[in-house]
Design an enzyme around this catalytic site. Structure first.
Site, PDB file in Angstrom:
ATOM      1  N   HIS A 253       0.844  -1.199   0.000  1.00  0.00           N
ATOM      2  CA  HIS A 253       0.000   0.000   0.000  1.00  0.00           C
ATOM      3  C   HIS A 253       0.878   1.247   0.000  1.00  0.00           C
ATOM      4  O   HIS A 253       1.878   1.300   0.704  1.00  0.00           O
ATOM      5  CB  HIS A 253      -0.871   0.063   1.267  1.00  0.00           C
ATOM      6  N   GLU A 271      -1.920  -1.154  -3.912  1.00  0.00           N
ATOM      7  CA  GLU A 271      -3.068  -0.263  -3.728  1.00  0.00           C
ATOM      8  C   GLU A 271      -2.505   1.125  -3.419  1.00  0.00           C
ATOM      9  O   GLU A 271      -1.661   1.262  -2.531  1.00  0.00           O
ATOM     10  CB  GLU A 271      -3.919  -0.777  -2.562  1.00  0.00           C
TER      11      GLU A 271
ATOM     12  N   GLY B  69     -10.990  -7.196   1.860  1.00  0.00           N
ATOM     13  CA  GLY B  69     -10.872  -6.148   2.870  1.00  0.00           C
ATOM     14  C   GLY B  69      -9.954  -4.997   2.509  1.00  0.00           C
ATOM     15  O   GLY B  69      -9.716  -4.114   3.335  1.00  0.00           O
ATOM     16  N   GLN B  70      -9.426  -4.988   1.280  1.00  0.00           N
ATOM     17  CA  GLN B  70      -8.552  -3.870   0.897  1.00  0.00           C
ATOM     18  C   GLN B  70      -9.331  -2.561   1.000  1.00  0.00           C
ATOM     19  O   GLN B  70     -10.529  -2.521   0.749  1.00  0.00           O
ATOM     20  CB  GLN B  70      -8.068  -4.040  -0.549  1.00  0.00           C
ATOM     21  N   LYS B  71      -8.636  -1.511   1.340  1.00  0.00           N
ATOM     22  CA  LYS B  71      -9.269  -0.211   1.563  1.00  0.00           C
ATOM     23  C   LYS B  71     -10.165   0.183   0.392  1.00  0.00           C
ATOM     24  O   LYS B  71     -11.281   0.659   0.569  1.00  0.00           O
ATOM     25  CB  LYS B  71      -8.178   0.842   1.769  1.00  0.00           C
TER      26      LYS B  71
END
Lengths: 345, 185
Positions: A253, A271, B69-71
């Protein structure tokens, strides 16, 4: 002349208007040279009928509006609104028959009345909406009290953190600048532990052996070499780094301008990343084969290149990541000669 | 849950329960589902959307919705709330840094009206990892006691890696949901 004292304004206005309407009609009649008498008579009576009805409606609206300032304001306000609506309707019905001036004047009067109604309503409603606002404030206040009351509740959850950091000093490297860390997890007792790298700047990290999970948070310009992770790696907020690692799962992330040399059993995901590049695993040290095998990572699955970008769901290649061109890739990095040193910290 | 849907469920021959699994990314939701279903858990990619598994559990048929569950995809959780009988919230007990996020997301979820009737099972996962917080500590950090009066809930320590605690958790959840929905048995 008896009604006059009762409604001097209206009558006067009406008189003016009648007069002006007459003038208009006269001018119209003179302009339409071949104006037929029947049309004239039919023209005159609707206007007069309209004017009298308009005057009545206007009076009703005005009296209703003035009553708004006294008792039972809401009802009067509603009555005024109804009266104004009635005026609008009258104007609409008569509009085709009205001379331009008359129409304009009527519309202006209606607009004035609407404005007056709006003023009266805004004078009244504040009381209403004020009490309503008070209510909503009252409703809001308890939650605010809760919020102010909850911070005392929130700190306890946060308290475990420092104590845990204190409990687990051997489980990670945190808050260093320009340091080199070597850790051999095979010689320590925490084989089944997780490991954390956090808040490091310009550091080099060499982790031999196996761990169960790896957490990486806030690294700048670091080089990180990791043996085998028999679980997942979670990387958040890194920039200008190089990672060489083998794991079952890798989640990345908020990484920027960072290269990942991976062996991974499943597909790595990114992400909120940009400028990240991927290449195959290149780490070597004495005994790494065994560590990888014990962790089920002896096989090269090729998944290092199968990156899923949560911020790019189109079929075409994500602009956020690419492969490291072969000529730029790191050669195999052998860290056999790196040993743990006590003076790291 | 309305009376009609209760009746519909009672009448249904196949006793179904809808279980929604949510939690932050990397908490082990998919691994739990696969483990409890006796499947291979050695290669699991982070969930890009969701998985549905129908599992026979005693005399019940569990429809388990395992949602990523990723943002980025948490905002889609609400698409799965409808008709949920049991809610499973999975926590990575060794990810201490993100427990605040975890608590915020959980309490955000519990505000949802469509989940008001659902029993809540909290899995304090990854107990096999040294240094993981114990279920009681997780319960305290997540502030679970605020629901004491409003919802049936339980926290169970588990390890999707070893399988420990999974049955205990699901046993409780299924019993609790069954006692609510299939009350006329």
């Amino acid at each position: 002349m008896e009604p006059e004292p009762d409604q001097p304004k209206v009558a006067a206005g009406g008189g003016h208007r009648k007069h002006l309407a007459m003038l208009e009609r006269l001018s119209k009649r003179s302009s339409s040279s071949a104006g037929a008498p029947p049309s004239d008579s039919s023209d005159a009576s609707p206007v007069e009928a309209f004017l009298s009805r308009f005057a009545g409606a206007k009076l009703a609206a005005e009296s209703a509006l003035s009553a708004c300032r006294s008792d039972d304001a809401t009802a009067s306000l509603a009555a005024a609104a109804a009266a104004i609506d009635n005026i609008d309707r009258l104007i609409a019905e008569a509009s085709h028959a009205l001379p331009p001036y008359e129409l304009r004047a009527a519309l202006a009067t209606a607009a004035d009345l609407r404005a007056a109604h709006r003023v009266a309503a805004s004078e009244l409603r504040p009381k209403k909406s004020f009490s309503f606002r008070n209510k909503s404030r009252n409703l809001k206040n308890p939650p605010q009290d809760h919020v102010t009351a909850s911070p005392p509740q929130q700190p306890p959850p946060e308290q475990p953190k420092p104590s845990l950091d204190a409990i687990l000093p051997g489980f990670g490297f945190r808050g260093k600048n320009g340091a080199t860390f070597v850790k051999d997890l095979r010689v320590s007792n925490d084989k089944d532990g997780d490991f954390t790298l956090a808040d490091l700047v310009s550091c080099e990290v060499y982790l031999k052996g196996k761990c169960r999970a790896l957490y990486i948070h806030k690294l700048r310009d670091c080089r990180v070499f990791v043996g085998a992770v028999l679980g997942s790696v979670l990387i958040e907020d890194v920039q200008g780094c190089i990672f060489v690692m083998a794991a079952h799962q890798i989640r990345i992330h908020e990484a920027r301008v960072t290269d990942f040399y991976l062996r991974v059993r499943s597909r790595p995901i990114i992400e909120d990343c940009s400028g990240v590049r991927f290449a195959p695993y290149v780490l070597n040290y004495e005994g790494i084969e065994e560590d990888l095998k014990d962790s089920g990572l002896q096989e090269e699955t090729g998944n290092w290149a199968n990156v899923d970008d949560f911020k790019w769901l189109k079929a075409m290649q994500s602009p956020n990541w690419c492969l490291v061109p072969e000529e730029e890739r790191l050669q195999t990095v052998n860290i056999s000669e790196f040993h743990e040193q006590e003076d790291d910290s | 849950m309305g009376l009609l849907s209760i009746i519909r469920k009672i009448k249904r021959k196949e006793k179904e329960m809808r279980i929604l699994m949510v939690g932050l990314d990397n908490s082990g939701k998919t691994t739990i589902v696969l483990k409890i279903n006796g499947e291979d858990t050695s290669v699991i990619s982070p969930t890009l959307g969701f998985n549905i598994k129908t599992i026979k559990y005693h005399k019940y048929s569990l429809n388990i919705w395992d949602v990523g569950g990723q943002k980025t995809i948490r905002s889609y959780w609400r698409n799965y709330f409808e008709q949920t009988d049991g809610l499973v919230w999975v926590v990575d007990s060794s990810d201490i840094r993100r427990l605040d996020d975890c608590r915020a997301e959980l309490h955000n979820l519990l505000k949802e009206e469509r989940l008001a009737g659902a029993s809540l099972l909290v899995f304090a996962n990854k107990q096999d990892i040294q240094g993981a917080l114990k279920p009681a500590e997780i319960a305290k950090v997540l502030n679970l006691e605020v629901m004491n009066s409003s919802r049936h809930w339980k926290i169970v320590g588990c390890s999707a890696y070893t399988g420990e605690g999974l049955l205990e958790g699901f046993d409780w959840l299924v019993q609790d949901v069954a006692s609510r929905i299939y009350v006329l048995d």
